[in-house]
Design a protein around this motif. Structure first.
Motif, PDB file in Angstrom:
ATOM      1  N   TRP A  19       0.825  -1.213   0.000  1.00  0.00           N
ATOM      2  CA  TRP A  19       0.000   0.000   0.000  1.00  0.00           C
ATOM      3  C   TRP A  19       0.860   1.264   0.000  1.00  0.00           C
ATOM      4  O   TRP A  19       0.531   2.257  -0.657  1.00  0.00           O
ATOM      5  CB  TRP A  19      -0.924  -0.013   1.216  1.00  0.00           C
ATOM      6  N   VAL A  20       1.947   1.235   0.758  1.00  0.00           N
ATOM      7  CA  VAL A  20       2.839   2.404   0.773  1.00  0.00           C
ATOM      8  C   VAL A  20       3.415   2.649  -0.623  1.00  0.00           C
ATOM      9  O   VAL A  20       3.409   3.784  -1.128  1.00  0.00           O
ATOM     10  CB  VAL A  20       3.975   2.210   1.797  1.00  0.00           C
ATOM     11  N   ARG A  21       3.890   1.579  -1.245  1.00  0.00           N
ATOM     12  CA  ARG A  21       4.454   1.720  -2.599  1.00  0.00           C
ATOM     13  C   ARG A  21       3.401   2.209  -3.587  1.00  0.00           C
ATOM     14  O   ARG A  21       3.668   3.089  -4.420  1.00  0.00           O
ATOM     15  CB  ARG A  21       5.025   0.370  -3.048  1.00  0.00           C
ATOM     16  N   ALA A  73      -1.970   8.520   1.629  1.00  0.00           N
ATOM     17  CA  ALA A  73      -0.726   8.991   2.254  1.00  0.00           C
ATOM     18  C   ALA A  73      -0.997   9.513   3.658  1.00  0.00           C
ATOM     19  O   ALA A  73      -0.227   9.250   4.593  1.00  0.00           O
ATOM     20  CB  ALA A  73      -0.096  10.080   1.391  1.00  0.00           C
ATOM     21  N   ARG A  74      -2.101  10.238   3.819  1.00  0.00           N
ATOM     22  CA  ARG A  74      -2.445  10.799   5.123  1.00  0.00           C
ATOM     23  C   ARG A  74      -2.703   9.682   6.146  1.00  0.00           C
ATOM     24  O   ARG A  74      -2.204   9.729   7.284  1.00  0.00           O
ATOM     25  CB  ARG A  74      -3.688  11.674   4.946  1.00  0.00           C
ATOM     26  N   GLU A  75      -3.465   8.680   5.744  1.00  0.00           N
ATOM     27  CA  GLU A  75      -3.797   7.591   6.662  1.00  0.00           C
ATOM     28  C   GLU A  75      -2.579   6.723   6.977  1.00  0.00           C
ATOM     29  O   GLU A  75      -2.357   6.335   8.130  1.00  0.00           O
ATOM     30  CB  GLU A  75      -4.911   6.723   6.062  1.00  0.00           C
ATOM     31  N   LEU A  76      -1.786   6.423   5.977  1.00  0.00           N
ATOM     32  CA  LEU A  76      -0.604   5.580   6.203  1.00  0.00           C
ATOM     33  C   LEU A  76       0.453   6.308   7.023  1.00  0.00           C
ATOM     34  O   LEU A  76       1.139   5.696   7.849  1.00  0.00           O
ATOM     35  CB  LEU A  76      -0.024   5.125   4.862  1.00  0.00           C
ATOM     36  N   PHE A  77       0.603   7.620   6.807  1.00  0.00           N
ATOM     37  CA  PHE A  77       1.589   8.381   7.577  1.00  0.00           C
ATOM     38  C   PHE A  77       1.214   8.394   9.059  1.00  0.00           C
ATOM     39  O   PHE A  77       2.094   8.325   9.934  1.00  0.00           O
ATOM     40  CB  PHE A  77       1.694   9.806   7.045  1.00  0.00           C
ATOM     41  N   ALA A  78      -0.076   8.485   9.357  1.00  0.00           N
ATOM     42  CA  ALA A  78      -0.509   8.473  10.744  1.00  0.00           C
ATOM     43  C   ALA A  78      -0.174   7.138  11.403  1.00  0.00           C
ATOM     44  O   ALA A  78       0.060   7.075  12.620  1.00  0.00           O
ATOM     45  CB  ALA A  78      -2.011   8.736  10.830  1.00  0.00           C
TER      46      ALA A  78
END
Length: 478
Positions: free
Chosen positions: A346-348, A359-364
């Motif tokens: 998902w990050v990739r 990006a917002r959700e994964l960064f959190a």
């Protein structure tokens, strides 16, 4: 002039002429059996004469007919102002050497060139540091390319664009770098024309050039590019196929995106609050064609590797529909098995598809510099400032700040400066890298803010570096 091996040689110690063959013969039988005439220490004299022979053989050159060099062509680009050139000489000499890239990037963007006397030093730096070569190629001007033909260590210039504004004829006659620059300029102005130009020459291009040209298609990417990119999936070169697959992944309605969605549907199931995963059992030819590498890196299981790539190449819009949850819930959902691979995929995918919501959700969940870089500029700075205020000084903080686009604005700059002040009293040995990062990435016009904020030495060091950069940029852009 070189000395032939059999030319007699005399040294001040003996005054006796000795040829190379005689020295070799003496060394073979020993100075005890064949002493050198007049030598107080025959063994030392033998070595001394051999050393002189060797130096003369290496240093000499027989004269031969030659042609004078053609003069360097006249320059077309204006030189940087004298003050800017003087500062570049100081940077190349080691003063604030970490600012070299910023100086070069700014000057190259203005279409300038460096003073001729700095060319050798600049090209030597570029020979060691690939990242500055695109800028060096522009700043070297026509004299720099002339010099590069005389030194094989500088022949990398041919791989870079030699002008900030390439001319159309360079597509047929230019260096590989000039041709890429022309295609990029055309792509920015007319994506369809750039695609047609490349398609007409595709079969004649080298594999390396085909891969490099495809990178340019990220600019202006649209559904009209899909047929060309889909055909590139059949290219013989793996790098070309993967570049085409990366671009097609960014087109959510492409055939590749639909194929990936079908594969994901076979591997993922929603079961209440959990997500169940069954990775592919094999990587078939169709998956390889779509950019999934079959051979895993050392230490990684095959199914783990295939799953991560499959997730990375599946359009992000597929997951809410497939698993019945919005991105925020999916990121926090329980995945009993294969969670690490799914999250990495998902990050990739988020970085590849530039999806700010994901990006917002994964960064959190896991603060990563690459995710921060996907966010819109204003939000990026606010998120980074909040992270600085709530996180201790460690390697992760430094890496996350590396994802915040420069120059930093007042909010992020203030947060970082306050962090330096807070830590100067408790961890003075630990703020050096953070202070350097602030000095190099904050808006240099904020040097007054830093000067007034605190008299702590690290803050004043940041202020001095910002002022240095502010003066540097003003010299380049009067």
């Amino acid at each position: 002039m070189s000395t032939p091996a059999n030319t007699p040689l005399s040294t001040p110690a003996t005054g006796v002429a000795t040829s190379w063959e005689e020295l070799v013969s003496t060394a073979l039988v020993g100075t005890d059996r064949r002493p050198l005439p007049g030598a107080a220490d025959p063994a030392a004299e033998l070595l001394a004469q051999a050393a002189v022979h060797t130096v003369r053989a290496r240093a000499g050159r027989r004269p031969r007919p030659g042609e004078p060099l053609e003069p360097a062509p006249a320059e077309e680009q204006p030189a940087v102002p004298r003050a800017a050139g003087d500062r570049l000489a100081r940077i190349l000499g080691g003063e604030q050497g970490r600012l070299l890239t910023e100086w070069l990037r700014t000057a190259a963007g203005l279409g300038r060139r460096v003073p001729a006397h700095l060319l050798p030093d600049l090209l030597d730096h570029a020979a060691r540091d690939r990242s500055i070569r695109p800028y060096a190629a522009v700043l070297a001007g026509r004299r720099g390319r002339w010099l590069a033909r005389l030194n094989p260590a500088w022949d990398f210039l041919d791989q870079e664009a030699g002008a900030a504004r390439p001319r159309p004829e360079e597509w047929e006659l230019g260096t590989p770098g000039d041709r890429r620059a022309h295609l990029a300029a055309l792509r920015a102005a007319d994506p369809a024309a750039a695609r047609e130009l490349l398609a007409a020459a595709w079969e004649k291009e080298t594999p390396d050039d085909r891969a490099a040209f495809l990178e340019i298609f990220a600019d202006g990417l649209g559904p009209e590019d899909e047929p060309f990119l889909e055909a590139a999936l059949d290219d013989r070169r793996r790098e070309v196929r993967h570049q085409a697959a990366d671009l097609l992944t960014r087109l959510p309605d492409s055939r590749l995106a639909r194929r990936m969605a079908e594969r994901a549907a076979r591997c993922f199931t929603a079961a209440g609050r959990r997500i169940l995963v069954d990775p592919p059992e094999e990587c078939d030819a169709a998956m390889e064609r779509d950019g999934i590498r079959s051979r895993p890196p050392h230490g990684t299981g095959a199914r783990s590797w295939w799953l991560q790539q499959l997730v990375a190449r599946t359009p992000l819009q597929v997951w809410p529909a497939l698993l019945g949850r919005p991105p925020g819930e999916l990121v926090r959902a329980k995945i009993p098995d294969w969670e690490r691979e799914v999250t990495a995929g998902w990050v990739r995918a988020t970085v590849l598809q530039l999806d700010s919501e994901w990006a917002r959700e994964l960064f959190a969940r896991d603060p990563l510099a690459d995710l921060l870089a996907v966010l819109p500029r204003e939000e990026q700075e606010a998120v980074a400032a909040g992270f600085v205020r709530g996180h201790g000084l460690d390697g992760q903080l430094i890496m996350v700040l590396g994802g915040a686009a420069a120059p930093w604005g007042p909010a992020l700059t203030r947060a970082v400066l306050q962090k330096i002040i807070d830590l100067s009293g408790t961890q003075p040995w630990n703020v050096g890298e953070l202070a350097r990062l602030a000095g190099e990435r904050a808006d240099p016009a904020l040097h007054g803010l830093a000067e007034r904020l605190s008299l702590e030495p690290p803050i004043q060091e940041v202020a001095a570096l910002l002022r240095f950069r502010d003066d540097m940029l003003k010299e380049l852009i009067p």
